[in-house]
Structures are given as C-alpha cells and as structure tokens.
Design a protein around this motif. Structure first.
Motif, PDB file in Angstrom:
ATOM      1  N   LEU A 203      -7.482   7.746 -17.536  1.00 36.40           N
ATOM      2  CA  LEU A 203      -7.460   9.011 -19.365  1.00 36.40           C
ATOM      3  C   LEU A 203      -7.700   8.335 -20.388  1.00 36.40           C
ATOM      4  N   GLU A 204      -7.963   6.889 -19.386  1.00 37.60           N
ATOM      5  CA  GLU A 204      -9.489   6.540 -20.697  1.00 37.60           C
ATOM      6  C   GLU A 204     -10.420   5.239 -20.641  1.00 37.60           C
ATOM      7  N   SER A 205     -10.937   5.320 -20.944  1.00 38.63           N
ATOM      8  CA  SER A 205     -11.783   4.138 -20.290  1.00 38.63           C
ATOM      9  C   SER A 205     -11.412   3.426 -20.091  1.00 38.63           C
ATOM     10  N   GLY A 206     -11.250   2.684 -19.124  1.00 38.02           N
ATOM     11  CA  GLY A 206     -10.346   1.531 -18.697  1.00 38.02           C
ATOM     12  C   GLY A 206      -9.123   1.519 -18.086  1.00 38.02           C
ATOM     13  N   TYR A 207      -8.634   2.600 -17.965  1.00 34.14           N
ATOM     14  CA  TYR A 207      -6.962   2.910 -17.765  1.00 34.14           C
ATOM     15  C   TYR A 207      -7.065   3.577 -16.789  1.00 34.14           C
ATOM     16  N   GLY A 208      -6.729   2.930 -15.811  1.00 28.52           N
ATOM     17  CA  GLY A 208      -6.514   4.205 -14.788  1.00 28.52           C
ATOM     18  C   GLY A 208      -5.493   4.878 -14.564  1.00 28.52           C
ATOM     19  N   TYR A 209      -4.820   6.365 -13.825  1.00 28.52           N
ATOM     20  CA  TYR A 209      -3.886   6.479 -13.850  1.00 28.52           C
ATOM     21  C   TYR A 209      -3.612   6.997 -11.901  1.00 28.52           C
ATOM     22  N   ILE A 210      -2.706   6.873 -11.121  1.00 34.61           N
ATOM     23  CA  ILE A 210      -2.713   7.095  -9.595  1.00 34.61           C
ATOM     24  C   ILE A 210      -1.251   7.283  -9.562  1.00 34.61           C
ATOM     25  N   LYS A 239      -8.577  -1.801 -16.932  1.00 32.00           N
ATOM     26  CA  LYS A 239      -7.879  -2.721 -18.059  1.00 32.00           C
ATOM     27  C   LYS A 239      -6.447  -2.695 -17.785  1.00 32.00           C
ATOM     28  N   GLY A 240      -5.865  -1.685 -17.020  1.00 33.00           N
ATOM     29  CA  GLY A 240      -5.154  -1.101 -16.380  1.00 33.00           C
ATOM     30  C   GLY A 240      -4.469  -0.270 -16.068  1.00 33.00           C
ATOM     31  N   ILE A 241      -3.110  -0.002 -14.696  1.00 28.86           N
ATOM     32  CA  ILE A 241      -3.090   0.684 -14.317  1.00 28.86           C
ATOM     33  C   ILE A 241      -1.482   2.038 -14.282  1.00 28.86           C
ATOM     34  N   ILE A 242      -2.001   2.813 -14.371  1.00 31.67           N
ATOM     35  CA  ILE A 242      -0.633   3.584 -14.396  1.00 31.67           C
ATOM     36  C   ILE A 242      -0.150   4.087 -12.884  1.00 31.67           C
ATOM     37  N   LEU A 243       0.693   3.438 -12.616  1.00 31.45           N
ATOM     38  CA  LEU A 243       1.118   4.398 -10.758  1.00 31.45           C
ATOM     39  C   LEU A 243       2.894   5.153 -11.428  1.00 31.45           C
ATOM     40  N   ASP A 244       2.290   6.496 -11.086  1.00 37.44           N
ATOM     41  CA  ASP A 244       3.228   7.539 -11.466  1.00 37.44           C
ATOM     42  C   ASP A 244       4.495   7.799 -10.050  1.00 37.44           C
ATOM     43  N   LEU A 245       5.129   7.152  -9.893  1.00 36.85           N
ATOM     44  CA  LEU A 245       6.396   7.574  -8.570  1.00 36.85           C
ATOM     45  C   LEU A 245       7.232   8.605  -9.148  1.00 36.85           C
ATOM     46  N   ARG A 246       7.720   9.877 -10.700  1.00 33.97           N
ATOM     47  CA  ARG A 246       8.388  10.071 -10.915  1.00 33.97           C
ATOM     48  C   ARG A 246       8.103  11.706  -9.882  1.00 33.97           C
ATOM     49  N   ASN A 247       9.961  12.189  -9.542  1.00 37.26           N
ATOM     50  CA  ASN A 247       9.916  13.267  -8.805  1.00 37.26           C
ATOM     51  C   ASN A 247       9.023  13.121  -6.805  1.00 37.26           C
ATOM     52  N   ALA A 293      -5.236  -7.217 -10.247  1.00 38.07           N
ATOM     53  CA  ALA A 293      -4.411  -7.856 -10.688  1.00 38.07           C
ATOM     54  C   ALA A 293      -4.256  -7.979 -12.405  1.00 38.07           C
ATOM     55  N   VAL A 294      -4.403  -6.568 -12.751  1.00 39.17           N
ATOM     56  CA  VAL A 294      -4.283  -6.023 -14.183  1.00 39.17           C
ATOM     57  C   VAL A 294      -3.273  -5.295 -14.304  1.00 39.17           C
ATOM     58  N   PRO A 295      -3.039  -5.392 -15.967  1.00 44.14           N
ATOM     59  CA  PRO A 295      -1.505  -4.863 -15.927  1.00 44.14           C
ATOM     60  C   PRO A 295      -1.396  -4.216 -15.821  1.00 44.14           C
ATOM     61  N   MET A 296      -0.097  -3.254 -15.393  1.00 41.92           N
ATOM     62  CA  MET A 296       0.559  -2.587 -14.465  1.00 41.92           C
ATOM     63  C   MET A 296       1.816  -1.564 -15.044  1.00 41.92           C
ATOM     64  N   VAL A 297       1.773  -0.470 -15.242  1.00 44.92           N
ATOM     65  CA  VAL A 297       3.087   0.447 -15.442  1.00 44.92           C
ATOM     66  C   VAL A 297       2.897   1.407 -14.631  1.00 44.92           C
ATOM     67  N   VAL A 298       4.794   1.752 -13.829  1.00 45.08           N
ATOM     68  CA  VAL A 298       5.130   1.753 -12.824  1.00 45.08           C
ATOM     69  C   VAL A 298       6.223   3.357 -12.968  1.00 45.08           C
ATOM     70  N   ALA A 426       3.591   4.949 -21.195  1.00 50.05           N
ATOM     71  CA  ALA A 426       3.613   4.310 -20.764  1.00 50.05           C
ATOM     72  C   ALA A 426       1.652   3.879 -20.882  1.00 50.05           C
ATOM     73  N   LEU A 427       0.723   4.648 -21.650  1.00 50.05           N
ATOM     74  CA  LEU A 427      -0.124   4.284 -22.193  1.00 50.05           C
ATOM     75  C   LEU A 427      -0.625   3.297 -22.759  1.00 50.05           C
ATOM     76  N   SER A 428       0.241   3.963 -24.186  1.00 52.56           N
ATOM     77  CA  SER A 428       0.718   2.748 -25.340  1.00 52.56           C
ATOM     78  C   SER A 428       0.684   1.813 -24.955  1.00 52.56           C
ATOM     79  N   LEU A 429       2.302   1.329 -23.599  1.00 53.69           N
ATOM     80  CA  LEU A 429       1.945   0.190 -23.395  1.00 53.69           C
ATOM     81  C   LEU A 429       1.050  -0.603 -22.662  1.00 53.69           C
ATOM     82  N   LEU A 430       0.350  -0.291 -21.770  1.00 51.34           N
ATOM     83  CA  LEU A 430      -0.924  -0.723 -21.174  1.00 51.34           C
ATOM     84  C   LEU A 430      -1.990  -1.382 -21.823  1.00 51.34           C
TER      85      LEU A 430
END
Length: 439
Positions: A203-210, A239-247, A293-298, A426-430
C-alpha cells in the motif's frame, strides 16, 4: 459452498477421508467421514413412529392429486429430516455431493454469490471478488426477493439456488432489496467462477496488504508466497501487514489453520468440541512464523464467516493482531459429510469450534477490537500554499537537504486505501504502531 450452489452457505468442516484428517471444505466446508460411522450405540427403532411414517406414505400415494413414486417420497422425507435440524445440515444428492467435492478447487459454475436464509428470504452473505455478482454491484446484506420474476419468500435454500443455477452464459435477473429500500433488478450472466484465493500488494513503502477471498486447499501456501513477495518488493523488512478478511465466507479449515500459523510462533489456533470422537480436534502453531512479527491489523465485517472467524479469533486471542471493522457473521459450527451409497451423502452439524481462549463464535461472531464502520471517502483538493522554498533568494537547508517548493510534482497513483475508509484507518493504525515500536 456455493456461489449459488445447492448447499447452504457458510459451513466450516473437517474432512476425514478414509480415516485420515483432511481439511476439506469450502462453503460449506465439510468434514468427510467414512460411511457407516456411528456416533453412539444404536437405540431400538421407534416402531410406532415408523408405522405412522408408512401410513402417511401410503395415504399420499393413494390420495395425492398426481402419482408420486416411492423414490421421490423417500428422498423428500430424508431431506425434511436433515433440513429441520439446523440451517447447515442437508441431504446431498449426487450433483450436490459432486459440487461440494469440486468446490475446494476454486473453480465452479454460478454467479459468484454466497447466500443464506433470513426471515424467509434469501440473503446475500457476500459476493465473491471478480465474479458476475461483484461486477454487477451486488453487496453483502442484499435480499434476493425475486429470481426471474418469481418471489423467493418461503422457498427453501435449495429451491432458490436451483433457480439461480443454469447453463453458463445464460442470463438471469435477480430482484434485490438493499437496506430496506425500493426493489431493483440486476441482470447478469452465469459463468465459470475462478476464485483467486489470495491477493497482495504494497500500500505504501513498508506496509503490505493481503486479501483472502475464501479459504481453499492452497490458501495457506498462497499466503506464504504473498508474504515472500511483499518482502521482496519492499526490499527490506516490512513495517506492518493488513490481512483483509472482509466478505470472506470461509472454506477449508486446514487452510485457516495454516494461515494463522504463518503469523504466530506458538500457541493454540482453534479447537472443536462435539459428541463424537472425530469431532474433537485441536490445532496449534508449528513455529514457522513467516511474518517476522511485524505489527498487524485484521479487517473483518458481517460477511466474514466460518474459517475467517477462526483466523480473526485466533490472532485476536493470541494478541498478535488488532482486529478492526464490524462484527463478523457468527458461523461457529462444524459440519461432517457422511458418504452414502449411489454417490449421495449426509451433511450434518457435529461440533462447534472455539478460539484459543475458549470462545464459541456461534451466532455471536467476532467483535473487533476497534469498530470502524464502512464509509465513503470524499477527497478535497488541497490549497496550494506558498512556501519558503518558493521565495527568490531563500536560504538553503543547513543540513544539505533538498528544497521542497509548493509545486510537488505529478498526481499520485490511485491506491486501494484511497476510496476504502476501513482500509485507510487500518493503514493509519499500522503507521502509529510502527512509530511507537520503533520500526
């Protein structure tokens, strides 16, 4: 599972094929057990009730307005037995059983809609990404009130799904009601649905989205590849990962376990409890955390069900991730598929699953740590302020840094978070977690 198939949606299962544990499912993710498995010691047959059943059958054959053969009456009786147990138990004919077995491959025919029943209506649990349903704008929570002009109220799930299935390429018109509004029609063509289980990007440098759209047999492997690609594309540790399980309506239990295993080093992931021995299983981490073990938001919402709730619940209980969004669907029961003769099977609920802390999600769902409801993002044009670097003869930066005038250059490339409020939050929190952890 069905993306408009004959099975009731959102079933989580554990497959026991030829006695070996195997995650086998996909909406309804069922467990397959050897035919003839007995849960308890056989009780004496209820002779009086069987006499009543035989009498009813004879009366129908003799008095019904049209002739009905024995096979039809008996199959309908079996269907009634199963359908009145709970919404996820069912009798599977040859075609239904074959569809269930094929659904884990990620390719099937249909519209791309996960459906359920609510108050006598057919409700969209979630549309599948990149299918006719999602492209037509069908949303989770929509009620299907008519199919090709025929009302669905009072129809069984099987009857409604039968009408929505058909020849590939043929068009079908669904009449939908959204948020209690005026009914509207959506016409779409049936197609072969090829579900891409996992999508990822920076999504941005250092922040991954799955994003995981559903849990298939290879989803765990695909998440592993996605993590490796994100690290490679970033060029250094994330620096952080967002795991998207919506829908995400769920799917293969083992895949959900494997996904969690990629993000934790130890501890319980999920366990199940039921009346029969095969229904009591425990799954724990193997120590192969690939997320560093990077910060993570689901991210979850009301369309996140079954296997999605296992993943969110496990990561929440293990304090590995912050769960954000809205409460999940609440599908916390396990179905077992018992093969019968003539390519038929019974799908019956045999257990409930529990998060590591012993929570049953059945009919309650996962409650997010931070509730963020869906909202529209409206972009406003920033005012072009005149800056020090725009002044003629301004002093240079004493530390040798480059000047930063107001004209900063071209338009930024559109990104998913630009018009997805929950993802943006989620990205702002990460970013905040990354700053406070010193990463």
């Amino acid at each position: 599972m069905l993306h408009l198939s004959r099975l009731t949606s959102l079933a989580l299962t554990i497959a026991l094929v030829i006695g070996a544990p195997l995650a086998f499912a996909a909406q309804p993710a069922p467990a397959v057990a050897p035919a003839g498995t007995a849960a308890t010691t056989k009780a004496p047959l209820p002779l009086e009730e069987l006499r009543t059943f035989a009498e009813v059958m004879d009366r129908i054959k003799a008095a019904y307005v049209e002739p009905v053969d024995d096979k039809t009456l008996l199959e309908n009786a079996i269907k009634g037995m199963l359908s009145n147990l709970d919404p996820h138990s069912a009798y599977l004919g040859p075609e239904d059983f074959a569809e269930l077995q094929e659904s884990t491959s990620g390719e099937f025919g249909g519209l791309g809609i996960e459906v359920g029943a609510e108050d006598g209506f057919i409700k969209v649990v979630s549309p599948i990404d990149d299918t006719p349903a999602s492209k037509a704008g069908i949303q989770a929570g929509d009620f299907i009130v008519k199919i090709n002009g025929q009302p669905t109220r009072g129809q069984s799930m099987t009857e409604a799904v039968d009408k929505m299935r058909g020849k590939i390429g043929e068009k079908i018109t669904l009449t939908l009601v959204r948020d209690g509004g005026t009914p509207f029609d959506v016409t779409l063509a049936r197609a072969i649905i090829q579900v891409k289980s996992v999508k990822s990007q920076l999504l941005e440098s250092g922040y991954g989205y799955i994003r995981i759209t559903q849990f298939q047999v290879k989803t765990g492997e695909e998440v592993s590849k996605a993590l490796a690609k994100l690290r490679k594309d970033n060029g250094k540790k994330l620096k952080g990962i967002i795991l998207d399980l919506r829908n995400n309506p769920g799917g293969v239990l083992q895949a959900a376990v494997e996904v969690v295993d990629h993000f934790i080093t130890k501890g319980l992931i999920v366990y199940t409890k039921g009346r029969i021995a095969n229904s009591e299983l425990r799954f724990s981490a193997t120590g192969k955390d690939e997320s560093e073990a990077v910060p993570m938001v689901v991210l979850i919402n009301g369309g996140s069900a079954s296997a999605s709730e296992i993943v969110a619940g496990a990561l929440q209980d293990q304090k590995r991730a912050v769960v954000m969004g809205t409460p999940s669907f609440g599908k916390g029961s396990v179905q077992t598929v018992l093969p019968l003769n003539n390519d038929r099977a019974l799908k019956i609920t045999t257990a409930l699953y529990y998060t590591p802390n012993g929570r049953s999600i059945q009919a309650q769902g996962i409650v997010p740590d931070i509730e963020v409801r869906k909202a529209k993002i409206t972009s406003e044009q920033d005012s072009e302020y005149f800056k020090e670097a725009d002044l003629q003869g301004h002093l240079g930066n004493g530390n040798g840094g480059a000047d930063k005038p107001s004209s900063s250059g071209g338009k930024a490339k559109p990104m998913p978070q630009d018009d997805d409020y929950q993802l943006a939050q989620a990205l702002s929190l990460l970013k905040g977690l990354s700053i406070t952890s010193g990463r």
